[in-house]
Scaffold this motif. Structure first.
Motif, short mmCIF file in Angstrom:
data_model
loop_
_atom_site.label_atom_id
_atom_site.label_comp_id
_atom_site.label_asym_id
_atom_site.label_seq_id
_atom_site.Cartn_x
_atom_site.Cartn_y
_atom_site.Cartn_z
N LEU A 1 0.81 -1.22 0.00
CA LEU A 1 0.00 0.00 0.00
C LEU A 1 0.84 1.27 0.00
N ASN A 2 2.08 1.18 0.48
CA ASN A 2 2.95 2.37 0.54
C ASN A 2 3.82 2.52 -0.70
N ASP A 3 3.73 1.56 -1.64
CA ASP A 3 4.51 1.67 -2.88
C ASP A 3 4.00 2.85 -3.70
N LYS A 4 4.92 3.49 -4.43
CA LYS A 4 4.53 4.55 -5.35
C LYS A 4 3.94 3.92 -6.61
N MET A 5 2.88 4.50 -7.12
CA MET A 5 2.25 3.99 -8.34
C MET A 5 3.23 4.00 -9.51
N ALA A 6 4.18 4.95 -9.48
CA ALA A 6 5.15 5.06 -10.58
C ALA A 6 6.04 3.82 -10.70
N THR A 7 6.16 3.05 -9.62
CA THR A 7 7.02 1.86 -9.65
C THR A 7 6.30 0.64 -10.21
N LEU A 8 5.00 0.75 -10.48
CA LEU A 8 4.21 -0.40 -10.93
C LEU A 8 4.09 -0.42 -12.45
N SER A 9 3.91 -1.62 -13.01
CA SER A 9 3.66 -1.76 -14.44
C SER A 9 2.22 -1.32 -14.75
N GLY A 10 1.92 -1.16 -16.04
CA GLY A 10 0.56 -0.79 -16.42
C GLY A 10 -0.46 -1.79 -15.95
N GLY A 11 -0.12 -3.09 -16.06
CA GLY A 11 -1.03 -4.14 -15.62
C GLY A 11 -1.26 -4.11 -14.12
N GLN A 12 -0.19 -3.84 -13.34
CA GLN A 12 -0.33 -3.76 -11.88
C GLN A 12 -1.20 -2.58 -11.47
N LYS A 13 -1.03 -1.44 -12.16
CA LYS A 13 -1.87 -0.28 -11.84
C LYS A 13 -3.34 -0.59 -12.07
N SER A 14 -3.63 -1.27 -13.19
CA SER A 14 -5.02 -1.64 -13.47
C SER A 14 -5.56 -2.56 -12.38
N ARG A 15 -4.75 -3.51 -11.96
CA ARG A 15 -5.19 -4.45 -10.92
C ARG A 15 -5.41 -3.73 -9.58
N VAL A 16 -4.60 -2.72 -9.30
CA VAL A 16 -4.78 -1.96 -8.06
C VAL A 16 -6.18 -1.35 -8.02
N PHE A 17 -6.61 -0.73 -9.13
CA PHE A 17 -7.93 -0.10 -9.15
C PHE A 17 -9.04 -1.14 -9.16
N ASP B 1 -13.48 2.32 -17.41
CA ASP B 1 -13.09 2.81 -18.73
C ASP B 1 -11.92 1.99 -19.23
N GLU B 2 -12.17 1.10 -20.20
CA GLU B 2 -11.16 0.21 -20.80
C GLU B 2 -10.36 -0.54 -19.73
N PRO B 3 -11.02 -1.31 -18.87
CA PRO B 3 -10.31 -1.94 -17.74
C PRO B 3 -9.32 -3.02 -18.15
N SER B 4 -9.46 -3.63 -19.33
CA SER B 4 -8.56 -4.73 -19.70
C SER B 4 -7.38 -4.27 -20.55
N ASN B 5 -7.27 -2.97 -20.80
CA ASN B 5 -6.25 -2.47 -21.73
C ASN B 5 -4.84 -2.95 -21.42
N HIS B 6 -4.45 -2.89 -20.15
CA HIS B 6 -3.06 -3.19 -19.79
C HIS B 6 -2.91 -4.56 -19.12
N LEU B 7 -3.97 -5.33 -19.12
CA LEU B 7 -3.93 -6.62 -18.44
C LEU B 7 -3.41 -7.71 -19.37
N ASP B 8 -2.57 -8.61 -18.82
CA ASP B 8 -2.18 -9.79 -19.59
C ASP B 8 -3.32 -10.80 -19.52
N ASN B 9 -3.11 -11.97 -20.12
CA ASN B 9 -4.19 -12.95 -20.20
C ASN B 9 -4.69 -13.37 -18.82
N GLN B 10 -3.76 -13.57 -17.88
CA GLN B 10 -4.16 -13.97 -16.53
C GLN B 10 -5.02 -12.88 -15.87
N GLY B 11 -4.60 -11.61 -16.03
CA GLY B 11 -5.35 -10.50 -15.47
C GLY B 11 -6.74 -10.40 -16.09
N ARG B 12 -6.81 -10.64 -17.38
CA ARG B 12 -8.11 -10.59 -18.06
C ARG B 12 -9.03 -11.69 -17.55
N GLN B 13 -8.48 -12.87 -17.33
CA GLN B 13 -9.31 -13.97 -16.83
C GLN B 13 -9.88 -13.64 -15.45
#
Length: 546
Positions: free
Chosen positions: A146-162, A177-189
């Motif tokens: 929870l204390n990590d900076k968002m800037a240190t996360l990948s696009g997929g991790q940021k999407s998963r955070v929200f 708004d376009e929730p699967s854009n940055h997700l890999d296959n596992q994230g999409r599932q």
């Protein structure tokens, strides 16, 4: 938050959009007198072409913008997942999720500082920390704190955070708004499973047609307002096809009517000329006085003019209606791709990788060395989790990198690589200059402009800078340039080509790839898209850290 809460008498309705209008700061009217409602428990999509105002409408519902007229009323305050996440770069994960102050109060109380201020801030939410942990586990956010900076996360991790925020906030009304854009296959599932299982009300903007098929209602936003289609995306597509076919039949019928009207107009004019000429001869032979002949001639001309005007009006009316109908045709129906057939015979070995691996900072990219062949005519999907080395594989294949171990055999072929940003285009050029840059076949200027027009670049956009184009426009210009080039590429490499495209532009891209007859290598998490372009083989990459 500018949404008004609905009264208990309308409990079955989650959201009411009542006669809203919105005008951008640049005075562009985005939509006017928009009306629709969303029932509780609905799983709905908001779809429409780029520029229709989908993202803006979500921001209005979320309370981030205020409509110029009308009201937005909802039973629950919506939990909003935005498409663009860069604005959270300087925030911690807890701050981005808007739980930092509550968590601070919680930890202060646990440490013995149970002040009134901290108690009010926590508001008896004693399970917050546990919900955060459970949500992060659910969305596979291993190693994210929870204390990590968002800037240190990948696009997929940021999407998963929200997405994790849905459970942290126990949201009952979620807009995405376009929730699967940055997700890999596992994230999409994980996202698909949530959508199928949840009882919450969903309103989603997405071009992911696998996701859209999990929803029960399509709201199509256009300049004419919102049109509702009950059912999932496939049902919507069937309805649109039926509408398109009916429109096509109507256009054909009107074209036939226009031809008949013009033929009749011409025949009537010719017949009238013959009658006038015959009448004049009779009058002259009969010795009719000049003044009477002038009167008869004027009457004949007036009668002829009236008849001509009647048929001309009919022809013009049919022409105007036909022009209006043609304007309604889907843009994809106006395009001609015409990709040349490649000269390579099927099955020729293009690449052979033997014991290949690569390294970054002495760390191997893949868990096993790669041994594989790629032959002409294959249509390959390159798969793997985020960080599994898909871009590295492409760069090795195309010779932009040298493998740390092993060897790569390459046949000399014409290759076009189109990445997510369509960076084969030159931002320093205008649209016309970019098309001319691909003119290997010495096409004349008017031929290039005809092809640009087919790809929806009219004369007003020919001098527009490539740098100013949207994602969909860049994609269409890239396809146009490939059709202008005299040499069809033997290998076409596409890296997440559907990211940031709306459904209309994805359909345009799909139609183009379906006509392409060379070898295809595609990186995409869009299963629907891969199925439509008839993938024949998959290469699955496994990163060494997986």
């Amino acid at each position: 938050m500018n949404c008004l809460l609905l009264t208990s008498t309308t409990k079955e309705i989650m959201l009411i959009i009542d006669n809203i209008s919105y005008i951008h700061q640049d005075k562009e009217v985005l939509f006017t007198h928009l009306n629709f409602s969303l029932r509780q428990g609905a799983k709905a999509a908001l779809i429409g072409n780029n520029g229709a105002g989908k993202s803006t409408l979500l921001k209005l519902i979320a309370g981030l913008h205020t409509p110029n007229t009308g009201q937005i009323r909802s039973v629950e305050s919506p939990y909003y997942i935005p498409q663009i996440l860069d604005q959270y770069q300087d925030k911690t994960v807890a701050e981005a999720l808007q739980v930092a102050h509550k968590l601070h109060a919680f930890y202060e109380i646990l440490a013995g500082n149970a002040s009134e201020e901290h108690m009010l801030m926590l508001d008896d939410d004693w399970s917050l920390e546990e919900r955060c942990h459970d949500a992060f586990t659910r969305w596979d956010l291993k190693g994210v704190n929870l204390n990590d900076k968002m800037a240190t996360l990948s696009g997929g991790q940021k999407s998963r955070v929200f997405l994790a925020g849905i459970h942290i906030h126990q949201a009952k009304f979620i807009i995405m708004d376009e929730p699967s854009n940055h997700l890999d296959n596992q994230g999409r599932q994980l996202l698909y499973a949530y959508i199928e299982q949840t009882a919450a009300t969903l309103l989603i903007v997405s071009h992911d047609r696998t996701l859209l098929n999990l929803l029960d209602t399509m709201y199509e936003l256009s300049k004419e307002g919102i049109k509702t289609y009950g059912g999932n995306y496939d049902f919507y597509a069937e309805q649109k096809d039926a509408e398109r076919n009916a429109l096509g039949d109507h256009i054909q019928a009107m074209e036939k009517d226009l031809r008949k009207a013009k033929e009749k107009e011409r025949a009537v004019a010719e017949r009238q000329q013959k009658l006038d000429a015959r009448g004049k001869k009779k009058q002259e032979k009969a010795g009719v006085a000049r003044i009477m002949m002038n009167t008869l001639r004027n009457n004949a001309e007036n009668s002829s003019a009236k008849s001509k005007q009647v048929h001309s009006n009919k022809t013009n009316n049919i022409g105007e209606e036909l022009s209006s109908l043609r304007m309604q045709r889907a843009d994809i129906d106006k395009m001609k791709f015409g990709f040349e057939r490649t000269s390579l015979h099927q099955g020729k070995v293009l690449f052979e990788l033997t014991h290949v691996n690569h390294q970054y900072e002495a760390q191997a990219v893949w868990s096993d060395k790669l041994n594989l062949k790629i032959t002409s005519g294959e249509r390959i999907a390159l798969k793997g989790k985020n960080g599994s080395g898909k871009t590295t594989f492409i760069r090795l294949l195309l010779g932009a990198l040298t493998p740390a171990t092993g060897s790569i055999f390459r046949t000399a072929i014409e290759t076009v690589y189109i990445d997510q940003d369509y960076s084969l285009l030159n931002d320093a050029l205008s649209v016309y200059e970019q098309a001319e840059d691909f003119n290997d076949g010495a096409l004349q200027e008017h031929d290039i402009k005809i092809r640009l027009d087919r790809f929806l670049f009219n004369k007003e956009s020919w001098n527009k800078s490539v740098a100013a184009l949207s994602g969909g426009e860049r994609m269409r210009l890239a396809l146009c340039c490939l059709t202008i080039s005299n040499n069809a590429p033997e290998l076409l490499v596409l890296d997440e080509p559907t990211n940031n495209l709306d459904i209309q532009n994805i359909e345009i891209l799909t139609a183009a790839i379906q006509q392409y007859q060379g070898t295809l290598l595609v990186v995409s998490h869009d299963a629907y898209f891969l199925n439509q372009i008839a993938i024949t083989r998959e290469i699955e990459l496994v990163g060494s850290s997986s």
